[in-house]
Design a protein around this motif. Structure first.
Motif, PDB file in Angstrom:
ATOM      1  N   VAL A 184       0.843  -1.204   0.000  1.00  0.00           N
ATOM      2  CA  VAL A 184       0.000   0.000   0.000  1.00  0.00           C
ATOM      3  C   VAL A 184       0.873   1.247   0.000  1.00  0.00           C
ATOM      4  CG1 VAL A 184      -1.678   1.326   1.342  1.00  0.00           C
ATOM      5  CG2 VAL A 184      -1.943  -1.163   1.121  1.00  0.00           C
ATOM      6  N   VAL A 185       1.904   1.241   0.853  1.00  0.00           N
ATOM      7  CA  VAL A 185       2.820   2.387   0.936  1.00  0.00           C
ATOM      8  C   VAL A 185       3.561   2.576  -0.381  1.00  0.00           C
ATOM      9  CG1 VAL A 185       4.912   3.251   2.056  1.00  0.00           C
ATOM     10  CG2 VAL A 185       3.082   2.248   3.434  1.00  0.00           C
ATOM     11  N   VAL A 186       4.105   1.486  -0.925  1.00  0.00           N
ATOM     12  CA  VAL A 186       4.885   1.569  -2.163  1.00  0.00           C
ATOM     13  C   VAL A 186       4.030   2.116  -3.297  1.00  0.00           C
ATOM     14  CG1 VAL A 186       5.978   0.167  -3.962  1.00  0.00           C
ATOM     15  CG2 VAL A 186       6.563  -0.205  -1.556  1.00  0.00           C
ATOM     16  N   GLN A 187       2.814   1.623  -3.425  1.00  0.00           N
ATOM     17  CA  GLN A 187       1.957   2.083  -4.511  1.00  0.00           C
ATOM     18  C   GLN A 187       1.601   3.563  -4.359  1.00  0.00           C
ATOM     19  OE1 GLN A 187       1.123   0.579  -7.384  1.00  0.00           O
ATOM     20  NE2 GLN A 187       2.549  -1.022  -6.700  1.00  0.00           N
ATOM     21  N   ARG A 188       1.384   4.013  -3.130  1.00  0.00           N
ATOM     22  CA  ARG A 188       1.058   5.431  -2.924  1.00  0.00           C
ATOM     23  C   ARG A 188       2.262   6.312  -3.272  1.00  0.00           C
ATOM     24  NH1 ARG A 188      -2.646   8.848  -0.253  1.00  0.00           N
ATOM     25  NH2 ARG A 188      -1.937  10.957  -0.764  1.00  0.00           N
ATOM     26  N   ILE A 189       3.469   5.911  -2.826  1.00  0.00           N
ATOM     27  CA  ILE A 189       4.661   6.707  -3.119  1.00  0.00           C
ATOM     28  C   ILE A 189       4.942   6.719  -4.622  1.00  0.00           C
ATOM     29  CG2 ILE A 189       7.167   6.815  -2.805  1.00  0.00           C
ATOM     30  CD1 ILE A 189       6.737   5.858   0.063  1.00  0.00           C
ATOM     31  N   LEU A 190       4.773   5.572  -5.276  1.00  0.00           N
ATOM     32  CA  LEU A 190       4.980   5.508  -6.726  1.00  0.00           C
ATOM     33  C   LEU A 190       3.990   6.417  -7.446  1.00  0.00           C
ATOM     34  CD1 LEU A 190       6.340   4.171  -9.216  1.00  0.00           C
ATOM     35  CD2 LEU A 190       4.536   2.411  -9.081  1.00  0.00           C
ATOM     36  N   THR A 191       2.717   6.354  -7.042  1.00  0.00           N
ATOM     37  CA  THR A 191       1.692   7.187  -7.680  1.00  0.00           C
ATOM     38  C   THR A 191       1.979   8.661  -7.479  1.00  0.00           C
ATOM     39  OG1 THR A 191      -0.003   5.470  -7.426  1.00  0.00           O
ATOM     40  CG2 THR A 191      -0.767   7.739  -7.705  1.00  0.00           C
ATOM     41  N   ASP A 192       2.290   9.063  -6.240  1.00  0.00           N
ATOM     42  CA  ASP A 192       2.561  10.475  -5.962  1.00  0.00           C
ATOM     43  C   ASP A 192       3.798  10.960  -6.719  1.00  0.00           C
ATOM     44  OD1 ASP A 192       0.382  10.408  -4.302  1.00  0.00           O
ATOM     45  OD2 ASP A 192       1.516  10.567  -2.422  1.00  0.00           O
ATOM     46  N   HIS A 242      13.850   4.135 -13.756  1.00  0.00           N
ATOM     47  CA  HIS A 242      13.360   3.112 -12.845  1.00  0.00           C
ATOM     48  C   HIS A 242      13.434   3.600 -11.398  1.00  0.00           C
ATOM     49  CE1 HIS A 242      14.246   0.826 -16.498  1.00  0.00           C
ATOM     50  NE2 HIS A 242      13.447  -0.128 -16.022  1.00  0.00           N
ATOM     51  N   LEU A 243      12.602   2.996 -10.556  1.00  0.00           N
ATOM     52  CA  LEU A 243      12.514   3.408  -9.163  1.00  0.00           C
ATOM     53  C   LEU A 243      12.351   2.184  -8.267  1.00  0.00           C
ATOM     54  CD1 LEU A 243      12.147   5.696  -7.006  1.00  0.00           C
ATOM     55  CD2 LEU A 243       9.676   5.550  -7.472  1.00  0.00           C
ATOM     56  N   GLY A 244      13.025   2.212  -7.138  1.00  0.00           N
ATOM     57  CA  GLY A 244      12.824   1.222  -6.075  1.00  0.00           C
ATOM     58  C   GLY A 244      12.404   1.940  -4.813  1.00  0.00           C
ATOM     59  N   ILE A 245      11.526   1.322  -4.030  1.00  0.00           N
ATOM     60  CA  ILE A 245      10.968   1.971  -2.840  1.00  0.00           C
ATOM     61  C   ILE A 245      11.074   1.023  -1.655  1.00  0.00           C
ATOM     62  CG2 ILE A 245       8.901   2.980  -1.785  1.00  0.00           C
ATOM     63  CD1 ILE A 245       7.962   3.635  -4.667  1.00  0.00           C
ATOM     64  N   GLY A 246      11.570   1.544  -0.530  1.00  0.00           N
ATOM     65  CA  GLY A 246      11.649   0.779   0.709  1.00  0.00           C
ATOM     66  C   GLY A 246      10.947   1.504   1.838  1.00  0.00           C
ATOM     67  N   PHE A 247      10.400   0.741   2.790  1.00  0.00           N
ATOM     68  CA  PHE A 247       9.661   1.339   3.904  1.00  0.00           C
ATOM     69  C   PHE A 247       9.698   0.412   5.111  1.00  0.00           C
ATOM     70  CE2 PHE A 247       5.506   1.322   6.172  1.00  0.00           C
ATOM     71  CZ  PHE A 247       5.615   2.557   6.795  1.00  0.00           C
ATOM     72  N   PRO A 250       6.927   8.863 -16.593  1.00  0.00           N
ATOM     73  CA  PRO A 250       6.770   8.105 -15.349  1.00  0.00           C
ATOM     74  C   PRO A 250       7.935   7.139 -15.137  1.00  0.00           C
ATOM     75  CG  PRO A 250       5.302   7.247 -17.038  1.00  0.00           C
ATOM     76  CD  PRO A 250       5.887   8.516 -17.598  1.00  0.00           C
ATOM     77  N   LEU A 251       8.198   6.848 -13.876  1.00  0.00           N
ATOM     78  CA  LEU A 251       9.222   5.873 -13.502  1.00  0.00           C
ATOM     79  C   LEU A 251       8.588   4.492 -13.378  1.00  0.00           C
ATOM     80  CD1 LEU A 251      11.082   7.895 -10.718  1.00  0.00           C
ATOM     81  CD2 LEU A 251      11.756   7.617 -13.111  1.00  0.00           C
ATOM     82  N   GLN A 252       9.350   3.481 -13.736  1.00  0.00           N
ATOM     83  CA  GLN A 252       8.876   2.105 -13.647  1.00  0.00           C
ATOM     84  C   GLN A 252       9.369   1.492 -12.342  1.00  0.00           C
ATOM     85  OE1 GLN A 252       9.863  -0.341 -17.043  1.00  0.00           O
ATOM     86  NE2 GLN A 252       9.666  -2.234 -15.861  1.00  0.00           N
ATOM     87  N   LEU A 253       8.442   0.947 -11.543  1.00  0.00           N
ATOM     88  CA  LEU A 253       8.841   0.295 -10.301  1.00  0.00           C
ATOM     89  C   LEU A 253       9.637  -0.965 -10.627  1.00  0.00           C
ATOM     90  CD1 LEU A 253       8.491   0.498  -7.194  1.00  0.00           C
ATOM     91  CD2 LEU A 253       6.587  -1.120  -7.429  1.00  0.00           C
ATOM     92  N   ASN A 254      10.797  -1.127  -9.983  1.00  0.00           N
ATOM     93  CA  ASN A 254      11.704  -2.224 -10.280  1.00  0.00           C
ATOM     94  C   ASN A 254      11.940  -3.047  -9.016  1.00  0.00           C
ATOM     95  OD1 ASN A 254      14.746  -3.222 -10.297  1.00  0.00           O
ATOM     96  ND2 ASN A 254      14.050  -3.146 -12.423  1.00  0.00           N
ATOM     97  N   ALA A 255      11.656  -4.353  -9.070  1.00  0.00           N
ATOM     98  CA  ALA A 255      11.745  -5.199  -7.878  1.00  0.00           C
ATOM     99  C   ALA A 255      13.167  -5.308  -7.326  1.00  0.00           C
ATOM    100  CB  ALA A 255      11.171  -6.580  -8.177  1.00  0.00           C
ATOM    101  N   PRO A 256      14.199  -5.566  -8.153  1.00  0.00           N
ATOM    102  CA  PRO A 256      15.556  -5.645  -7.594  1.00  0.00           C
ATOM    103  C   PRO A 256      16.006  -4.336  -6.951  1.00  0.00           C
ATOM    104  CG  PRO A 256      15.495  -6.694  -9.745  1.00  0.00           C
ATOM    105  CD  PRO A 256      14.185  -5.993  -9.574  1.00  0.00           C
ATOM    106  N   ILE A 257      15.632  -3.215  -7.571  1.00  0.00           N
ATOM    107  CA  ILE A 257      16.012  -1.929  -6.974  1.00  0.00           C
ATOM    108  C   ILE A 257      15.223  -1.706  -5.687  1.00  0.00           C
ATOM    109  CG2 ILE A 257      16.137   0.555  -7.346  1.00  0.00           C
ATOM    110  CD1 ILE A 257      16.440   0.038 -10.320  1.00  0.00           C
ATOM    111  N   SER A 258      13.964  -2.138  -5.653  1.00  0.00           N
ATOM    112  CA  SER A 258      13.175  -2.028  -4.427  1.00  0.00           C
ATOM    113  C   SER A 258      13.785  -2.860  -3.311  1.00  0.00           C
ATOM    114  CB  SER A 258      11.730  -2.457  -4.682  1.00  0.00           C
ATOM    115  OG  SER A 258      11.026  -1.478  -5.421  1.00  0.00           O
ATOM    116  N   SER A 259      14.369  -3.997  -3.650  1.00  0.00           N
ATOM    117  CA  SER A 259      15.027  -4.825  -2.629  1.00  0.00           C
ATOM    118  C   SER A 259      16.198  -4.075  -2.003  1.00  0.00           C
ATOM    119  CB  SER A 259      15.509  -6.138  -3.245  1.00  0.00           C
ATOM    120  OG  SER A 259      14.407  -6.923  -3.672  1.00  0.00           O
TER     121      SER A 259
END
Length: 427
Positions: free
Chosen positions: A309-317, A403-408, A329-338
């Motif tokens: 939920v957090v990742v999707q909100r940050i990606l959308t914003d 590309h973008l990775g997000i951690g929380f 737009p940036l593409q969410l990337n799983a390895p970078i998110s890791s």
């Protein structure tokens, strides 16, 4: 129950034994034959509950650490299966690479210890005597309802947090305290004392007590502890049969159908469970009786994880802000998110708030540029705006990245709420 010709003085201070020790403690360089707890330490080694240290020592006078307690109890339980180990640790200070990760997860799954309110387990912290009493009582509850205990200690007044557990420990003959009438609840448990406590526990409860033939007179309905969302760890609570079963097996179910391999007390909710209900089944057996099969009520429908939920909100914003400034737009990337998630966990567990200088070495190769944003304390609905208001962070949000990775991480042992990481990359 072990068959030993021993006379045991059930105090926390000494054990007088006659006859042959159940296993030799001579393997340990610091446990001579004249040691007060030589029989108990020998038994602990002989059963495989401990192998001591690589240098050949047992260190009897050292404190038992919480990670060691987890291993001792797991091994005393027969090293029960821990199916589907969570890929993300349930504790912020216990990485999945921890040498005792399986035993610590089992301890949490079993309800013996679920850690501290801040999400830590504190594996290297000594176990206090009052905590040991609670651990052993909960350990006993996995097999049978612990009977009440008695015992009056000068330093365990009415109203003490662990008074009931300490009284049970005394009533079970595992410890009657010190000769001066004290229990010393806030003192660390020493490794030699833990050997004695586990030795006496096994003498009292080991060897299949309650497994005589005959039907069950009562059977519990299991329950499920935890919130059912993707990535969460649920715990099955089987309850207590009367009489005690000879064995109990477990099975998790999705919409009433058994889940392959999910046969331990704990279960990590999977992406494939999204929208489904989950339940926990326990099957008890004893000689001369039909198997008792009991299934918990189903959970509510599994939802997305809070992290998702957090990742999707940050990606959308982030992408909305980029779009309003003419950026793609940036593409969410799983390895970078890791990479981003690992750094968020690192900052949370070490209480250090700083950029990761190794990002370029950790994200997938082939990048032409990378950047990083970090934040702490904001709500997830506000953190992108906070970055927008900061020139350096704003530059990354609008940078020439693809590309973008997000951690929380929600909390940390330092009391800091909500740690966020964005890792940007251009490919």
């Amino acid at each position: 129950m072990l068959n030993r010709f021993l006379t045991v003085a059930l105090t926390a201070c000494f054990v007088v034994a006659t006859g042959t020790a159940p296993a030799s403690a001579a393997r340990f360089t610091d446990v001579p034959d004249a040691h007060t707890f030589v029989d108990e330490i020998g038994w602990l080694a002989g059963t495989g509950i401990t192998t001591g240290y690589p240098d050949g020592s047992f260190r009897p006078g050292a404190s038992v650490l919480r990670e060691q307690m987890a291993v001792f109890l797991w091994r005393q339980a027969g090293e029960p299966a821990v199916s589907d180990l969570p890929a993300s640790s349930p504790f912020v200070d216990v990485p999945t690479s921890h040498g005792f990760y399986r035993a610590i997860v089992w301890l949490a799954d079993s309800g013996i210890s679920t850690g501290y309110p801040d999400g830590t387990f504190r594996p290297s912290q000594p176990v206090l005597r009052e905590q040991m009493a609670a651990f052993l009582q909960r350990f006993r509850a996995l097999e049978a309802a612990p009977s009440g205990g008695s015992g009056s200690f000068s330093d365990v007044p009415t109203g003490s947090t662990f008074r009931t557990q300490i009284q049970w420990l005394s009533g079970s003959g595992i410890s009657t305290g010190y000769p001066d009438g004290s229990f010393r609840p806030s003192q660390p448990v020493l490794r030699e004392q833990m050997a004695a406590f586990l030795f006496r526990y096994d003498d009292q409860f080991g060897g299949g007590d309650g497994a005589a033939s005959g039907p069950f007179t009562s059977a519990p309905t299991p329950t499920v502890s935890g919130n059912a969302y993707v990535g969460s760890r649920l715990r099955g609570v089987p309850g207590t049969w009367t009489p005690q079963p000879a064995s109990v097996t477990y099975q998790w179910l999705r919409n009433g159908t058994p889940i392959s391999g999910a046969t331990s007390l704990g279960y990590t909710v999977r992406q494939s469970d999204l929208g489904a209900t989950l339940s926990f089944r326990a099957t008890a057996n004893r000689p001369g009786a039909a198997a008792s099969v009991r299934t918990s009520a189903a959970t509510g429908a599994v939802t997305a994880s809070p992290l998702d939920v957090v990742v999707q909100r940050i990606l959308t914003d982030t992408n909305q802000f980029r779009a309003s400034n003419g950026r793609a737009p940036l593409q969410l990337n799983a390895p970078i998110s890791s990479v981003a998630q690992a750094w968020a966990q690192q900052m949370s567990s070490t209480c250090v708030f700083a950029h990761n200088s190794s990002v370029g070495q950790l994200i997938p190769g082939g990048w032409r540029a990378w950047g990083e944003n970090i934040a702490r304390g904001q709500q997830y609905t506000e953190v992108v705006q906070a970055w927008i208001n900061s020139p350096g962070h704003r530059a990354n949000l609008l940078g020439d990245f693809t590309h973008l990775g997000i951690g929380f991480v929600e909390s940390s042992p330092c009391g800091h709420p909500r740690t966020f990481v964005q890792v940007f990359a251009k490919y």
